[in-house]
Design a protein around this motif. Structure first.
Motif, PDB file in Angstrom:
ATOM      1  N   LYS A 277     -24.285   6.567 -12.679  1.00  0.00           N
ATOM      2  CA  LYS A 277     -23.947   7.718 -13.517  1.00  0.00           C
ATOM      3  C   LYS A 277     -22.781   8.482 -12.903  1.00  0.00           C
ATOM      4  O   LYS A 277     -22.727   8.679 -11.681  1.00  0.00           O
ATOM      5  N   ILE A 278     -21.841   8.934 -13.745  1.00  0.00           N
ATOM      6  CA  ILE A 278     -20.712   9.714 -13.249  1.00  0.00           C
ATOM      7  C   ILE A 278     -21.214  11.068 -12.755  1.00  0.00           C
ATOM      8  O   ILE A 278     -21.828  11.830 -13.500  1.00  0.00           O
ATOM      9  N   ALA A 279     -20.949  11.339 -11.485  1.00  0.00           N
ATOM     10  CA  ALA A 279     -21.345  12.614 -10.889  1.00  0.00           C
ATOM     11  C   ALA A 279     -20.287  13.679 -11.128  1.00  0.00           C
ATOM     12  O   ALA A 279     -20.609  14.827 -11.445  1.00  0.00           O
ATOM     13  N   ALA A 280     -19.018  13.299 -10.966  1.00  0.00           N
ATOM     14  CA  ALA A 280     -17.948  14.292 -11.077  1.00  0.00           C
ATOM     15  C   ALA A 280     -16.648  13.632 -11.515  1.00  0.00           C
ATOM     16  O   ALA A 280     -16.402  12.450 -11.233  1.00  0.00           O
ATOM     17  N   LYS A 281     -15.820  14.431 -12.200  1.00  0.00           N
ATOM     18  CA  LYS A 281     -14.478  14.020 -12.600  1.00  0.00           C
ATOM     19  C   LYS A 281     -13.516  15.140 -12.242  1.00  0.00           C
ATOM     20  O   LYS A 281     -13.827  16.318 -12.428  1.00  0.00           O
TER      21      LYS A 281
END
Length: 505
Positions: free
Chosen positions: A22-26
């Protein structure tokens, strides 16, 4: 019985197992999933240990809204180091003063902060601090190179210092609020209980991460397993575009950010239906602005009364009655609030006094500043410096700062009440009320006004408007019009500078 300490690093570690892909941060440079974020945090933690960072050491970071900021915060947490986030916009004098006062042993700087830090070294002897740049000889990437991704073997206690959180106050030199690991886990839990923050959320941060307005929910998103979108600076249209494109569910903002988004929405439409929480802090939202936000942005508005020193103290929720729009809401679940007189005795319902609190969210004191700690904490209570009162239903109303109160003709006047009236005028975009020296009254009320684009008004018209809504002694004696109000980094009106504008020279 096995007890689990409340540690910030544990939240990230657990999410790397639960949500590895899962993407944690961008940010504008890259995006990162939970498994990779945890690996990089662990490698950085080992790298910091390799250059001599020990449990309890201060690690300052002059890094803005970037993934590296999150990596440094969590790596420091996993080895028991003390993170000290700094303002990336500080000039050499500010930087040298704060670093000299807080005495971190290491500082990590983003590329455009390096030159200012070198100038700071010319102003003071800072030879004792080791500087690490995101791109330099002793560089950030080099700290990670060759390091293992296993969890660092450092015994960290929940009562260990986690971070020094600098106040954004307008009264002078910032104070460093000391937060333990346990304190900040409580911040995360509080956001979950009061605003439903969790793994289901996709959030935007566009206010500076080193200030309280954004830091609490940002770290909470990572702690619980949501997705954090980092904007380096606030741009109202860019935020609205991101909400529509990414189906953002949670956004934190200060009032001036809300007003600027409303200005964009006057001419353009964006789909903001995904928002389940607009969390507003950092100042009063005037009823006219609140109504416009509910109509044009989202009805899911949570207004929090908070400070860096105390954490969240009270919250107003979407289902609170419209008649309570001027209130700060009710105390949050883990906080005791009182309103007291000059002697510390509770006042009656409806009477104004100073707001004080006891809370697991509050600072444990001001770092390396015992005098400030002693002046703000008495008998286990934190004295906020804010004035307010409770109504019979338990709602808190904040009148303003004690230091902003105007004493005119022997009468105490609270500027916030007058500002609320001025904000309801159709031509007024922004309003601030201050006291200025007056030979007859001691202090006289002055309103400083920013008009809406294309709107017209006059001092006399606004004074007449106030006369029909306020007692005569609360009507500003003078009204000045300006193009903009001076503000702090997070958008609060800087009344110290405002008073200087009209009392100096």
């Amino acid at each position: 019985m096995i007890s689990s300490p409340m540690l910030m690093g544990d939240g990230l570690r657990r999410n790397a197992w639960k949500f590895p892909l899962k993407i944690a941060a961008k940010d504008r440079y890259r995006e990162i999933n939970y498994a990779e974020l945890n690996r990089r945090v662990n490698r950085l933690a080992h790298g910091l240990l390799s250059i001599g960072v020990q449990r309890g050491d201060g690690v300052a970071l002059s890094v803005g809204n970037r993934i590296e900021h999150l990596e440094i915060i969590f790596a420091s947490a996993k080895i028991g180091a003390l993170a000290i986030p700094l303002d990336v916009k500080w000039k050499a004098l500010e930087l040298s003063s704060v670093v000299a006062a807080l005495e971190p042993k290491f500082i990590i700087l983003q590329e455009d902060c390096v030159a200012e830090f070198e100038r700071a070294r010319e102003l003071r002897d800072l030879t004792w601090i080791k500087a690490i740049s995101l791109s330099a000889d002793l560089n950030y990437g080099g700290l990670l190179d060759g390091q293992g991704a296993d969890e660092p073997d450092v015994a960290v206690d929940e009562n260990d210092p986690f971070a020094v959180l600098l106040t954004s106050g307008t009264t002078g030199f910032p104070k460093g609020c000391l937060a333990t690991q346990r304190t900040f886990v409580f911040h995360c839990i509080n956001n979950a209980i009061e605003k439903g923050l969790g793994a289901h959320d996709k959030a935007i941060l566009s206010s500076p991460i080193y200030f309280n307005a954004g830091r609490s929910f940002t770290l909470g998103i990572i702690y619980f397993g949501g997705t954090m979108i980092l904007h380096e600076r606030f741009d109202a249209e860019a935020v609205l575009q991101t909400i529509e494109r990414e189906k953002v569910t949670y956004i934190g903002a200060v009032p001036v950010m809300c007003e600027r988004m409303l200005h964009v929405l006057e001419s353009k439409k964006y789909d903001t239906s995904s928002l389940r929480c607009l969390a507003i802090t950092g100042g009063k939202v005037h009823p006219a602005v609140l109504e416009a936000l509910q109509k044009n942005l989202t009805a899911n508005i949570y207004r929090t009364y908070a400070s860096t020193d105390s954490g969240q103290m009270a919250i107003s929720k979407p289902w609170d009655a419209p008649s309570k729009a001027n209130s700060a809401g009710r105390p949050v679940w883990c906080v005791d609030l009182r309103v007291v007189d000059e002697n510390g005795a509770p006042v009656k319902i409806g009477e104004t006094g100073e707001i004080i609190c006891q809370s697991p969210l509050a600072t444990h004191g001001y770092y390396k500043n015992p005098e400030a700690t002693d002046s703000s904490f008495r008998n286990g209570w934190f004295y906020t410096g804010d004035l307010g009162h409770f109504d019979e239903e338990g709602y808190l109303y904040v009148s303003g700062r004690k230091k902003d109160m105007v004493k005119s003709g022997g009468i105490s006047i609270y500027p916030l009440e007058i500002e609320s009236v001025l904000y309801s005028h159709s031509a007024v975009l922004e309003a601030a009320v201050i006291g200025v020296p007056d030979p007859e009254w001691g202090e006289a009320l002055k309103a400083v006004i920013v008009l809406k684009p294309g709107a017209r008004s006059s001092a006399e018209a606004l004074q007449d408007f106030c006369k029909t809504r306020l007692s005569a002694y609360k009507v500003p004696k003078s009204v000045d019009f300006v193009e903009s109000l001076p503000r702090t980094e997070i958008g609060k009106v800087n009344k110290v500078k405002l008073r200087e504008m009209f009392t100096m020279g």
